[in-house]
Design an enzyme around this catalytic site. Structure first.
Site, PDB file in Angstrom:
ATOM      1  N   HIS A  44       0.819  -1.223   0.000  1.00  0.00           N
ATOM      2  CA  HIS A  44       0.000   0.000   0.000  1.00  0.00           C
ATOM      3  C   HIS A  44       0.847   1.265   0.000  1.00  0.00           C
ATOM      4  CE1 HIS A  44      -4.051   1.714   0.558  1.00  0.00           C
ATOM      5  NE2 HIS A  44      -3.420   2.703   1.162  1.00  0.00           N
ATOM      6  N   ASP A  46       0.278   5.528  -1.102  1.00  0.00           N
ATOM      7  CA  ASP A  46      -0.716   6.542  -1.495  1.00  0.00           C
ATOM      8  C   ASP A  46      -0.139   7.665  -2.345  1.00  0.00           C
ATOM      9  OD1 ASP A  46      -3.482   6.114  -0.611  1.00  0.00           O
ATOM     10  OD2 ASP A  46      -2.602   5.885   1.377  1.00  0.00           O
ATOM     11  N   GLU A 147      -8.878   1.347  -2.534  1.00  0.00           N
ATOM     12  CA  GLU A 147      -9.006   1.348  -1.079  1.00  0.00           C
ATOM     13  C   GLU A 147     -10.379   1.854  -0.649  1.00  0.00           C
ATOM     14  OE1 GLU A 147      -6.449   3.948   1.144  1.00  0.00           O
ATOM     15  OE2 GLU A 147      -6.490   2.639   2.902  1.00  0.00           O
ATOM     16  N   HIS A 174     -13.107   1.650   3.453  1.00  0.00           N
ATOM     17  CA  HIS A 174     -12.108   2.528   4.061  1.00  0.00           C
ATOM     18  C   HIS A 174     -12.668   2.860   5.440  1.00  0.00           C
ATOM     19  CE1 HIS A 174      -9.635   6.224   4.707  1.00  0.00           C
ATOM     20  NE2 HIS A 174      -8.732   5.338   4.356  1.00  0.00           N
ATOM     21  N   HIS A 220      -8.879  -2.156   7.382  1.00  0.00           N
ATOM     22  CA  HIS A 220      -9.987  -1.184   7.525  1.00  0.00           C
ATOM     23  C   HIS A 220     -11.359  -1.793   7.820  1.00  0.00           C
ATOM     24  CE1 HIS A 220      -8.212   2.786   6.530  1.00  0.00           C
ATOM     25  NE2 HIS A 220      -7.386   2.124   5.749  1.00  0.00           N
ATOM     26  N   HIS A 241      -2.220  -3.206   4.522  1.00  0.00           N
ATOM     27  CA  HIS A 241      -1.454  -2.285   5.371  1.00  0.00           C
ATOM     28  C   HIS A 241      -2.031  -2.259   6.781  1.00  0.00           C
ATOM     29  CE1 HIS A 241      -4.716   0.070   3.666  1.00  0.00           C
ATOM     30  NE2 HIS A 241      -4.420   1.160   4.337  1.00  0.00           N
ATOM     31  N   ASP A 310       2.364   2.014   3.807  1.00  0.00           N
ATOM     32  CA  ASP A 310       1.404   3.131   3.862  1.00  0.00           C
ATOM     33  C   ASP A 310       2.092   4.475   3.614  1.00  0.00           C
ATOM     34  OD1 ASP A 310      -1.158   4.087   3.950  1.00  0.00           O
ATOM     35  OD2 ASP A 310      -1.512   3.643   6.064  1.00  0.00           O
TER      36      ASP A 310
HETATM   37 ZN   LIG Z   1      -5.632   2.874   4.699  1.00  0.00          ZN
END
Ligand SMILES: [Zn+2]
Ligand SMILES: *[C@@H]1O[C@H](CO)[C@@H](O)[C@H](O)[C@H]1NC(C)=O
Ligand SMILES: *[C@@H]1O[C@H](CO)[C@@H](O)[C@H](O)[C@H]1NC(C)=O
Length: 424
Positions: A44, A46, A147, A174, A220, A241, A310
């Site tokens: 993961h 971003d 996600e 999420h 999540h 993650h 992450d």
């Molecule tokens: Zn997350």
């Protein structure tokens, strides 16, 4: 020879900590050697979200060779020996019931464009074989994970279309409930449980993801959803993650009993580096992160561990793990703690490759199953931003104001009926 290469790399990039640790630390030399033999596969990252946040996805205005406002850029990727990355196509929960699908498509698009713009660095990837191929070409295999289930807007057709666009995992939620699954904030007590885990449609999504060969990501979600999916999924699951709950009691982390079930199902938990999930505080270091790796190995063995940093999705990272170039520091720490070469290679990439290969095998097994075309019941998704085309016997709301006046009319009629009854 190896140390020459390393010091050349360090000189070129002028990162003194690397120069010191690689030159003097045999564990670091060993770590880098293992990472040249097995791809580091991270669950993961971003960066795509940062591209939206900082540039509104105007990639033409960005130079990933020099970008320094993110945890991730090309020199950092090279130094960190990032073999494969699941780039997150993330859009926030406030887009749910609004433009989540469009925004998710835009995040998918920006990952495709990133790979096209830097073909010497990235290779777009959709399979376990692609990851191996990219690694053989010294490129970072670039996969996409979406996600949050809000991104498919309760639509199986959207899920399938995203698979066609290259999406290879979906995080079921999420940090918000969807119309078909509860998120981790329910376990924390700050969101109400709406489905006691997964709704019937949520279970359909799981079955369809197995059929497609899309990995099911349980980061999540609530513990209830984790267990429901572990009960029913034919393919091994991933936590893209998440870290160990026993080490830091945060509801985003994975409790020991679930770790054991992930082991039984031959899945993977990819450790998150976010300080708040590592130490449950604002500060952390490499040793704290390694504690999560040690704990997961102790509880569920070396076959379920992976990396899910992450990066660019979090605001606080451990000392010594500030950006993606630093990941070899964790690998060296694991070796220092007595992890065998084989165990380290499993965590680096072999475990994820096994899980992904098995999900692909499940897809092959289910190849004669029909796509699920049973839509979510309209009542479960009814809102003013959604039409009911295709649903029979549903009165079409033509807007919030209109449905309010319909409600008022119905109330008036009901009142009149009551008055009439009492008059009788
Ligand atoms: Zn997350
Ligand atoms: C990949 O990089 C390694 C080490 O830098 C080098 O030895 C090898 O020739 C490269 N392979 C390709 C296909 O470029
Ligand atoms: C890392 O932080 C912990 C506290 O969380 C501390 O006990 C430990 O000494 C630190 N280790 C290093 C190598 O700095």
């Amino acid at each position: 020879m190896l140390s020459k290469v390393i010091s050349a790399v360090c000189l070129t990039l002028w990162v003194s900590s690397c120069a010191i640790s690689a030159a003097e630390d045999p564990h670091m030399a060993r770590a880098l050697k293992l990472m040249s033999e097995t791809p580091l596969i991270d669950g993961h990252n971003d960066l795509p979200w940062q591209l939206r946040k900082q540039f509104n996805n105007q990639l033409n205005k960005v130079d990933l060779n020099t970008l320094d406002t993110t945890h991730t850029n090309i020199p950092k990727i090279k130094q960190g020996k990032l073999g494969a990355q699941f780039w997150s196509a993330y859009v926030p929960c406030d887009s749910q019931y609004k433009d989540a699908v469009r925004q998710t498509l835009e995040q998918i698009d920006v990952v495709h464009r990133m790979c096209q713009k830097y073909p010497d660095t990235f290779m777009f990837a959709t399979s376990s074989q692609d990851i191996r191929t990219a690694f053989g070409q010294n490129k970072t295999a670039s996969l996409i994970g979406v996600e949050g289930g809000h991104s498919i807007d309760s639509s199986m057709g959207t899920l399938r279309t995203m698979y066609q666009l290259g999406v290879r995992y979906l995080t079921l939620t999420h940090s918000c409930n969807t119309p078909w699954a509860d998120n981790w904030l329910v376990d924390e007590g700050s969101d109400p449980s709406e489905h006691d885990g997964l709704s019937p449609f949520g279970k359909q999504v799981v079955v369809e993801m197995n059929r497609l060969g899309m990995l099911i990501d349980l980061a999540h979600v609530t513990v209830k959803v984790m267990n429901q999916v572990l009960d029913m999924s034919e393919a091994p699951v991933i936590f893209s993650h998440s870290s160990a709950y026993s080490i830091c009691q945060h509801k985003r982390n994975v409790p020991d009993d679930v770790l054991k079930r992930v082991q039984e199902k031959k899945g993977i938990v990819m450790v998150n580096f976010y300080n708040d999930y590592v130490t449950c505080s604002e500060t952390a270091n490499i040793s704290d992160v390694a504690d999560h790796f040690d704990h997961i190995k102790k509880v569920a063995g070396p076959d379920i561990i992976g990396f899910g940093g992450d990066y660019d999705g979090v605001t606080r990272l451990p000392e010594g793990l500030e950006d993606v170039s630093k990941v070899p520091n964790v690998v060296a720490e694991l070796l220092r703690r007595g992890w065998t070469d084989e165990e380290v290679k499993k965590a680096l990439g072999d475990n994820l490759l096994r899980v992904f290969t098995e999900a692909e095998a499940v897809r092959e097994r289910l190849t004669n199953n029909k796509p699920d075309d049973v839509p979510i019941p309209y009542a479960e998704v009814k809102n003013s931003c959604r039409t009911s085309h295709g649903y029979p016997d549903v009165e079409e709301p033509t807007g919030a104001a209109n449905s309010l006046s319909t409600l008022a009319l119905q109330l008036t009629l009901a009142l009149q009926a009551l008055l009439l009854l009492s008059a009788l």
